[in-house]
Write a protein that holds these residues in place. Structure first.
Motif, PDB file in Angstrom:
ATOM      1  N   ILE A 163      18.603  38.243  34.678  1.00 19.78           N
ATOM      2  CA  ILE A 163      18.460  36.797  34.756  1.00 19.78           C
ATOM      3  C   ILE A 163      18.036  36.305  33.371  1.00 19.78           C
ATOM      4  CG2 ILE A 163      17.229  34.882  35.864  1.00 19.78           C
ATOM      5  CD1 ILE A 163      16.567  37.001  38.114  1.00 19.78           C
ATOM      6  N   GLY A 165      17.470  25.156  36.753  1.00 20.99           N
ATOM      7  CA  GLY A 165      18.602  25.766  36.063  1.00 20.99           C
ATOM      8  C   GLY A 165      18.228  26.100  34.629  1.00 20.99           C
ATOM      9  N   PHE A 173      16.486  30.544  32.319  1.00 22.33           N
ATOM     10  CA  PHE A 173      16.897  30.000  33.603  1.00 22.33           C
ATOM     11  C   PHE A 173      15.668  29.812  34.475  1.00 22.33           C
ATOM     12  CE2 PHE A 173      18.367  30.173  37.979  1.00 22.33           C
ATOM     13  CZ  PHE A 173      19.404  29.272  37.943  1.00 22.33           C
ATOM     14  N   LYS A 174      15.466  28.594  34.921  1.00 23.88           N
ATOM     15  CA  LYS A 174      14.329  28.254  35.783  1.00 23.88           C
ATOM     16  C   LYS A 174      14.869  27.926  37.166  1.00 23.88           C
ATOM     17  CE  LYS A 174      11.845  28.585  32.121  1.00 23.88           C
ATOM     18  NZ  LYS A 174      11.464  29.904  31.762  1.00 23.88           N
ATOM     19  N   ASN A 175      14.365  28.593  38.192  1.00 26.33           N
ATOM     20  CA  ASN A 175      14.907  28.482  39.553  1.00 26.33           C
ATOM     21  C   ASN A 175      15.212  27.070  40.009  1.00 26.33           C
ATOM     22  OD1 ASN A 175      15.011  31.198  40.011  1.00 26.33           O
ATOM     23  ND2 ASN A 175      13.016  31.306  40.981  1.00 26.33           N
ATOM     24  N   GLU A 176      14.282  26.186  39.879  1.00 25.52           N
ATOM     25  CA  GLU A 176      14.458  24.832  40.401  1.00 25.52           C
ATOM     26  C   GLU A 176      15.333  23.960  39.506  1.00 25.52           C
ATOM     27  OE1 GLU A 176      13.033  24.348  43.447  1.00 25.52           O
ATOM     28  OE2 GLU A 176      12.362  26.413  43.207  1.00 25.52           O
ATOM     29  N   HIS A 181      15.702  42.036  37.210  1.00 29.65           N
ATOM     30  CA  HIS A 181      15.018  41.932  38.502  1.00 29.65           C
ATOM     31  C   HIS A 181      14.490  43.304  38.921  1.00 29.65           C
ATOM     32  CE1 HIS A 181      14.307  41.115  42.740  1.00 29.65           C
ATOM     33  NE2 HIS A 181      14.307  39.823  42.404  1.00 29.65           N
TER      34      HIS A 181
END
Length: 149
Positions: free
Chosen positions: A59, A68, A63-66, A33
């Motif tokens: 991260i 997982g 891994f995709k925010n919406e 990040h």
């Protein structure tokens, strides 16, 4: 992975822009990040402390925010298969912690055995990911074919 979805392996693992290839390993580096660059006091840390701090800002590429994790369950490595965040681990009782530790050790042992076995076989064949990734892929396809016989 090669046998289940070769196109995924090629695009998202072997040719991933963050993939680090060594003769017998592929590591897809985490996305760090941008806030990590703003931590002004990291220069005063030891290498180990700095690595831990960097990991806390990292991260997984998959891994995709919406949604997982976007990896198929069978594509997950030992870290993915055994990771439990510290806040959840802290809530485990002693028996659950022992069970988690045992499970984690079993997963790591399984991965280490797989790695050693196939690394040696690839060495014996004189092939590796750096010099001939297609031959390595063929090796794993052959194993799948033998499994079916």
């Amino acid at each position: 992975m090669i046998n289940k979805d070769e196109a995924f392996f090629l695009k998202h693992i072997l040719h991933h822009p963050k993939a680090l290839l060594s003769p017998y390993h592929i590591t897809v580096q985490a996305q760090v990040h941008s806030d990590y660059e703003r931590v002004f006091w990291k220069e005063s840390l030891s290498k180990l402390e700095a690595d831990d701090l960097r990991h806390s800002y990292s991260i997984c590429q998959f891994f995709k925010n919406e949604k997982g994790c976007s990896l198929h369950p069978s594509f997950k490595n030992s870290v993915c298969r055994s990771f439990i965040c510290l806040s959840i681990e802290a809530r485990l009782n002693e028996d659950e912690r022992e069970s988690l530790h045992s499970w984690t050790q079993m997963i790591k042992h399984e991965e280490m055995l797989f790695q050693r076995t196939h690394e040696q076989a690839l060495m014996d064949l004189g092939i590796n990911l750096l010099s001939d990734p297609s031959a390595v892929m063929d090796y794993f396809k052959t194993l799948q074919d033998k499994k079916r016989d």
